[in-house]
Enzyme design. Structure first.
Site, PDB file in Angstrom:
ATOM      1  N   CYS A   2       0.843  -1.203   0.000  1.00 27.20           N
ATOM      2  CA  CYS A   2       0.000   0.000   0.000  1.00 27.20           C
ATOM      3  C   CYS A   2       0.877   1.251   0.000  1.00 27.20           C
ATOM      4  O   CYS A   2       2.042   1.216   0.295  1.00 27.20           O
ATOM      5  CB  CYS A   2      -0.879   0.011   1.244  1.00 27.20           C
ATOM      6  SG  CYS A   2      -1.848  -1.478   1.425  1.00 27.20           S
ATOM      7  N   ARG A  27       3.530   1.414  -7.397  1.00 29.38           N
ATOM      8  CA  ARG A  27       3.577   0.285  -6.458  1.00 29.38           C
ATOM      9  C   ARG A  27       2.403  -0.665  -6.670  1.00 29.38           C
ATOM     10  O   ARG A  27       2.370  -1.753  -6.111  1.00 29.38           O
ATOM     11  CB  ARG A  27       3.537   0.805  -5.012  1.00 29.38           C
ATOM     12  CG  ARG A  27       4.723   1.665  -4.625  1.00 29.38           C
ATOM     13  CD  ARG A  27       4.362   2.589  -3.474  1.00 29.38           C
ATOM     14  NE  ARG A  27       4.131   1.875  -2.251  1.00 29.38           N
ATOM     15  CZ  ARG A  27       5.047   1.771  -1.273  1.00 29.38           C
ATOM     16  NH1 ARG A  27       6.230   2.299  -1.445  1.00 29.38           N
ATOM     17  NH2 ARG A  27       4.793   1.135  -0.151  1.00 29.38           N
ATOM     18  N   TRP A  75      -3.272  -2.022  -1.587  1.00 34.62           N
ATOM     19  CA  TRP A  75      -2.969  -3.275  -2.288  1.00 34.62           C
ATOM     20  C   TRP A  75      -3.573  -4.349  -1.396  1.00 34.62           C
ATOM     21  O   TRP A  75      -3.038  -4.651  -0.324  1.00 34.62           O
ATOM     22  CB  TRP A  75      -1.464  -3.449  -2.441  1.00 34.62           C
ATOM     23  CG  TRP A  75      -1.046  -4.801  -2.920  1.00 34.62           C
ATOM     24  CD1 TRP A  75      -0.728  -5.900  -2.173  1.00 34.62           C
ATOM     25  CD2 TRP A  75      -0.916  -5.240  -4.282  1.00 34.62           C
ATOM     26  NE1 TRP A  75      -0.411  -6.958  -2.963  1.00 34.62           N
ATOM     27  CE2 TRP A  75      -0.514  -6.600  -4.258  1.00 34.62           C
ATOM     28  CE3 TRP A  75      -1.083  -4.615  -5.502  1.00 34.62           C
ATOM     29  CZ2 TRP A  75      -0.283  -7.332  -5.428  1.00 34.62           C
ATOM     30  CZ3 TRP A  75      -0.860  -5.371  -6.661  1.00 34.62           C
ATOM     31  CH2 TRP A  75      -0.471  -6.694  -6.616  1.00 34.62           C
ATOM     32  N   ASN A 101      -0.111   0.250   6.001  1.00 32.41           N
ATOM     33  CA  ASN A 101       0.566  -0.640   5.050  1.00 32.41           C
ATOM     34  C   ASN A 101       1.194  -1.744   5.875  1.00 32.41           C
ATOM     35  O   ASN A 101       1.971  -1.481   6.789  1.00 32.41           O
ATOM     36  CB  ASN A 101       1.637   0.124   4.267  1.00 32.41           C
ATOM     37  CG  ASN A 101       2.387  -0.821   3.325  1.00 32.41           C
ATOM     38  OD1 ASN A 101       1.858  -1.851   2.929  1.00 32.41           O
ATOM     39  ND2 ASN A 101       3.627  -0.469   3.003  1.00 32.41           N
ATOM     40  N   GLY A 102       0.837  -2.997   5.570  1.00 31.83           N
ATOM     41  CA  GLY A 102       1.396  -4.123   6.326  1.00 31.83           C
ATOM     42  C   GLY A 102       0.299  -5.129   6.638  1.00 31.83           C
ATOM     43  O   GLY A 102      -0.778  -5.104   6.051  1.00 31.83           O
ATOM     44  N   GLU A 481      13.889 -22.977 -13.334  1.00 33.24           N
ATOM     45  CA  GLU A 481      13.713 -21.548 -13.020  1.00 33.24           C
ATOM     46  C   GLU A 481      15.006 -20.796 -13.273  1.00 33.24           C
ATOM     47  O   GLU A 481      14.995 -19.684 -13.798  1.00 33.24           O
ATOM     48  CB  GLU A 481      13.241 -21.382 -11.574  1.00 33.24           C
ATOM     49  CG  GLU A 481      13.023 -19.933 -11.150  1.00 33.24           C
ATOM     50  CD  GLU A 481      11.978 -19.185 -11.993  1.00 33.24           C
ATOM     51  OE1 GLU A 481      11.272 -19.809 -12.801  1.00 33.24           O
ATOM     52  OE2 GLU A 481      11.900 -17.955 -11.848  1.00 33.24           O
ATOM     53  N   LYS A 485      15.005 -17.585 -15.798  1.00 29.26           N
ATOM     54  CA  LYS A 485      15.442 -16.267 -15.304  1.00 29.26           C
ATOM     55  C   LYS A 485      16.537 -15.714 -16.204  1.00 29.26           C
ATOM     56  O   LYS A 485      16.518 -14.557 -16.600  1.00 29.26           O
ATOM     57  CB  LYS A 485      15.952 -16.362 -13.863  1.00 29.26           C
ATOM     58  CG  LYS A 485      14.884 -16.391 -12.807  1.00 29.26           C
ATOM     59  CD  LYS A 485      14.252 -15.063 -12.504  1.00 29.26           C
ATOM     60  CE  LYS A 485      12.940 -14.749 -13.126  1.00 29.26           C
ATOM     61  NZ  LYS A 485      11.904 -15.695 -13.267  1.00 29.26           N
ATOM     62  N   GLU A 488      15.222 -15.048 -20.021  1.00 32.05           N
ATOM     63  CA  GLU A 488      14.170 -14.045 -20.262  1.00 32.05           C
ATOM     64  C   GLU A 488      14.675 -12.624 -20.063  1.00 32.05           C
ATOM     65  O   GLU A 488      14.113 -11.691 -20.635  1.00 32.05           O
ATOM     66  CB  GLU A 488      12.937 -14.309 -19.407  1.00 32.05           C
ATOM     67  CG  GLU A 488      13.073 -14.061 -17.927  1.00 32.05           C
ATOM     68  CD  GLU A 488      11.722 -14.196 -17.218  1.00 32.05           C
ATOM     69  OE1 GLU A 488      10.676 -13.839 -17.791  1.00 32.05           O
ATOM     70  OE2 GLU A 488      11.712 -14.676 -16.081  1.00 32.05           O
ATOM     71  N   HIS A 504      21.541 -38.908 -22.958  1.00 29.87           N
ATOM     72  CA  HIS A 504      20.545 -39.381 -23.940  1.00 29.87           C
ATOM     73  C   HIS A 504      20.398 -38.392 -25.090  1.00 29.87           C
ATOM     74  O   HIS A 504      19.383 -38.373 -25.765  1.00 29.87           O
ATOM     75  CB  HIS A 504      19.208 -39.610 -23.236  1.00 29.87           C
ATOM     76  CG  HIS A 504      19.287 -40.664 -22.202  1.00 29.87           C
ATOM     77  ND1 HIS A 504      19.368 -42.010 -22.490  1.00 29.87           N
ATOM     78  CD2 HIS A 504      19.386 -40.578 -20.853  1.00 29.87           C
ATOM     79  CE1 HIS A 504      19.466 -42.711 -21.381  1.00 29.87           C
ATOM     80  NE2 HIS A 504      19.478 -41.865 -20.361  1.00 29.87           N
TER      81      HIS A 504
HETATM   82  C1  AGP Z   1       8.482 -15.340 -15.015  1.00 30.23           C
HETATM   83  O1  AGP Z   1       9.630 -14.589 -14.704  1.00 30.23           O
HETATM   84  C2  AGP Z   1       7.718 -14.770 -16.198  1.00 30.23           C
HETATM   85  N1  AGP Z   1       7.422 -13.414 -15.998  1.00 30.23           N
HETATM   86  C3  AGP Z   1       6.532 -15.630 -16.590  1.00 30.23           C
HETATM   87  O2  AGP Z   1       7.007 -16.923 -16.866  1.00 30.23           O
HETATM   88  C4  AGP Z   1       5.410 -15.774 -15.533  1.00 30.23           C
HETATM   89  O3  AGP Z   1       5.870 -16.572 -14.467  1.00 30.23           O
HETATM   90  C5  AGP Z   1       4.214 -16.471 -16.207  1.00 30.23           C
HETATM   91  O4  AGP Z   1       3.752 -15.653 -17.247  1.00 30.23           O
HETATM   92  C6  AGP Z   1       3.061 -16.765 -15.228  1.00 30.23           C
HETATM   93  O5  AGP Z   1       2.527 -15.549 -14.768  1.00 30.23           O
HETATM   94  P1  AGP Z   1       1.506 -15.611 -13.505  1.00 30.23           P
HETATM   95  O6  AGP Z   1       2.283 -16.160 -12.370  1.00 30.23           O
HETATM   96  O7  AGP Z   1       1.079 -14.201 -13.297  1.00 30.23           O
HETATM   97  O8  AGP Z   1       0.369 -16.516 -13.896  1.00 30.23           O
END
Ligand code: AGP
Length: 608
Positions: A2, A27, A75, A101-102, A481, A485, A488, A504
């Site tokens: 918030c 925010r 929020w 906020n909290g 992940e 990361k 992307e 394989h």
């Molecule tokens: C993750 O870093 C990406 N921004 C993307 O893969 C994201 O996790 C995916 O689009 C799912 O979004 P959501 O969690 O809002 O459903």
């Protein structure tokens, strides 16, 4: 999270509050409101929706005159976005108005206590409890009342308080949520963050936890919880507005990575009471769980990667078969889902089109649905049978970090809760899991304190063209992940592979200089991983290892190593993800990429 703004001075407060709240819009919020001291009373105006709705409601402030006021952008955490749940929240008689906020973790027992004493509540929020408690403890001195309230509430808060008996005072206090005091000439301010008041003043006091600020028009005083005066140093802010919105960090992603310890505390602590996991919003009973034949997990992107981890964790602890599917596949695969299935839906935004469609498909087939969502009142949250919210606050960077970590924490909470109901988790194991869950935020903090080590490693590899992330079991799930990361936000091609799968086919791609990030945190599979590391080394790969502290033997094989502290196996992904987030961030930064807004990507993919 918030946004809070407060003003006391000689000018009309409402326009200043609206302007300050506008500066906090980045925010994220779902409603807004103001409270003004006006002719001996507190006048409150608030509405669901954008600030524009509020501004039109009060005609830019014309309808809410007054030179003392507080404002808020909400929020939602407790209670869906609505006019009545918006802040400021007021006490029964209207004597106090509060912006917050909290999270007040013990708001329910406090609310019940007050209701038994005839106090009338109107909202679903935790914040209203603060306003009602102020009136309950008020004996004529607003500072005394605030101190009394703080002695009874638990949780995180940044509070702005005005009282109709005090036309010349604005009281503010914080614990674990940010709040600053701005100093002007004959006027003073409070704000959640610097951007809100930067146009008015660059001279600020940063409040420490449980320091209480009493703002008058010509002075600001500070007190501790024993009402003793506190001397504070005035700071001068020389940030520009853009830097201020990021809390001084260069990117929102950096800010959100660093927020993870607090986010984990905010998501975990309210759900631990006397060593027990309490999930008030989950109506699953032991009988419901005993009837389950399977659990399906559906999500996209990083949320899907949380689902892959959840599969390993749930099957290990709860002993129910778990299938995890990418939502865009699930919705078209004629899934074997029926009333004997629990479908877990994971989504930060709660609006991802494929995930929402998968939820609807699951419901159409009679499944029980439980969603893990960050945005209160979002479509996926509203359409699920049960919702467990992550309280990560708004996540601005397209690449998720803090929301991902909060989702993992909710998975652990849910796993322990379900394992206890089904009897697959004994009391000793239960206590050990809870103990580790409580350590998680501090351990993440510890990793972040050594982020320069990862920055150095990124400087060695930011020009590579291909990267392979490999691991086994939970480390394989984590490698998904780590790979996403990196690719992307840095646009470097990377892939994640189960380490046992390399031979394989994939290992044909490994040549001199290929970077392989080898995740080896799972003790039982460490030696197997070292064999895989030797395999790729033999073909010329450069290996960046990631393992737990004390596992120094990895240095005989890997070229470089990132270490994370020890914790129970199922929670190691929450630690391992942090160096991987940092690695991606620093590589992307060194490549000069647009880290917060990577090309071709959106924060929420609301189209198929
Ligand atoms: C993750 O870093 C990406 N921004 C993307 O893969 C994201 O996790 C995916 O689009 C799912 O979004 P959501 O969690 O809002 O459903």
């Amino acid at each position: 999270m918030c946004g809070i703004v407060g003003y006391i001075g000689e000018e009309q407060a409402a326009p200043i509050l609206l302007k300050g709240l506008e500066k906090l819009e980045y925010r994220g919020y779902d409603s807004a409101g103001v409270a003004l001291y006006n002719g001996g009373h507190l006048q409150v105006a608030k509405a669901k929706g954008r600030l524009k709705v509020l501004s039109e409601l009060i005609e830019g402030g014309q309808k809410t005159p007054g030179t003392l006021g507080i404002g808020h952008t909400r929020w939602a955490t407790h209670g869906a976005p609505s006019d009545i749940n918006s802040h400021p929240q007021v006490s029964d008689s209207g004597k106090f108005a509060v912006v917050h906020n909290g999270i007040i973790e013990n708001y329910l027992p406090l609310k019940e206590h007050l209701i038994r004493r005839g106090v009338n509540f109107v909202s679903e929020t935790d914040t209203e409890v603060v306003a009602q408690l102020l009136e309950y403890y008020y004996k004529g001195d607003v500072l005394d009342a605030v101190i009394q309230v703080l002695r009874h509430v638990e949780g995180s808060y940044a509070l702005g308080v005005i009282c109709q008996d005090y036309p010349d005072q604005l009281v503010a206090v914080r614990k674990d949520s940010p709040l600053i005091v701005g100093v002007g000439s004959g006027e003073n301010y409070i704000a959640s963050d610097v951007p809100a008041i930067l146009e008015r003043t660059r001279d600020i006091y940063r409040l420490n936890d449980q320091e209480i600020a009493v703002l008058c028009r010509g002075s600001v005083s500070f007190y501790n919880m024993d009402k003793e005066p506190v001397q504070k140093e005035l700071c001068h802010v020389d940030w520009d507005v853009s830097a201020a919105e990021k809390g001084g960090y260069e990117h929102f992603m950096a800010k959100e990575i660093m927020e993870q310890p607090k986010v984990l505390r905010d998501t975990i602590s309210p759900r631990l009471h006397n060593g027990r996991v309490v999930l008030d919003s989950v109506s699953l009973t032991r009988e419901d769980l005993e009837k389950l034949r399977s659990i399906y997990i559906v999500a996209c992107g990083s949320a899907y990667h949380v689902g892959v981890i959840a599969k390993y964790v749930l099957e290990k602890v709860v002993r129910i078969p778990v299938e995890v599917d990418i939502a865009s596949e699930f919705r078209y695969m004629d899934p074997m889902v029926d009333e004997g299935t629990l479908v877990l839906v994971i989504s930060q935004s709660g609006e991802t089109a494929d995930t929402l469609a998968a939820l609807r498909e699951a419901k159409r087939r009679g499944a029980r649905t439980l969603s893990i969502v960050n945005v209160v009142g979002s479509s996926i949250a509203n359409e699920s049978d049960d919702v467990l919210y992550t309280w990560a606050g708004p996540e601005i960077a397209v690449a998720t970090t803090k929301a991902y970590s909060a989702q993992l924490a909710v998975i652990y909470l849910l796993t322990i809760y379900m394992g206890d109901l089904l009897g697959t988790v004994g009391q000793e194991q239960y206590a050990a899991y809870v103990k580790d869950l409580m350590r998680l935020p501090d351990l993440v903090e510890e990793i972040l304190q050594h982020k320069e080590n990862v920055q150095y490693l990124a400087s060695l590899f930011f020009n590579v063209k291909d990267v392979f992330f490999i691991g086994r079991n939970l480390d394989y799930a984590m490698s998904l992940e780590g790979s996403l990361k990196l690719k992307e936000i840095s646009y470097i091609h990377s892939d994640a592979y189960a380490a046992g799968e390399l031979k394989h086919g994939t290992i044909s791609l490994v040549e001199d200089g290929t970077l392989v990030v080898a995740l080896a945190t799972q003790k039982a599979l460490f030696e197997k991983m070292m064999s895989n590391v030797k395999e790729v080394k033999a073909r010329g790969a450069v290996v960046l290892g990631l393992t737990t502290e004390g596992n120094k033997s990895i240095e005989q094989t890997a070229d470089h190593v990132m270490y994370v502290p020890e914790i129970c196996d199922i929670m190691l992904p929450s630690l391992a993800v942090v160096p991987l987030q940092l690695f991606a961030y620093y590589v992307s930064s060194m490549k000069g990429c647009d880290i917060d807004k990577p090309r071709n990507l959106a924060k929420s993919v609301t189209v198929e």
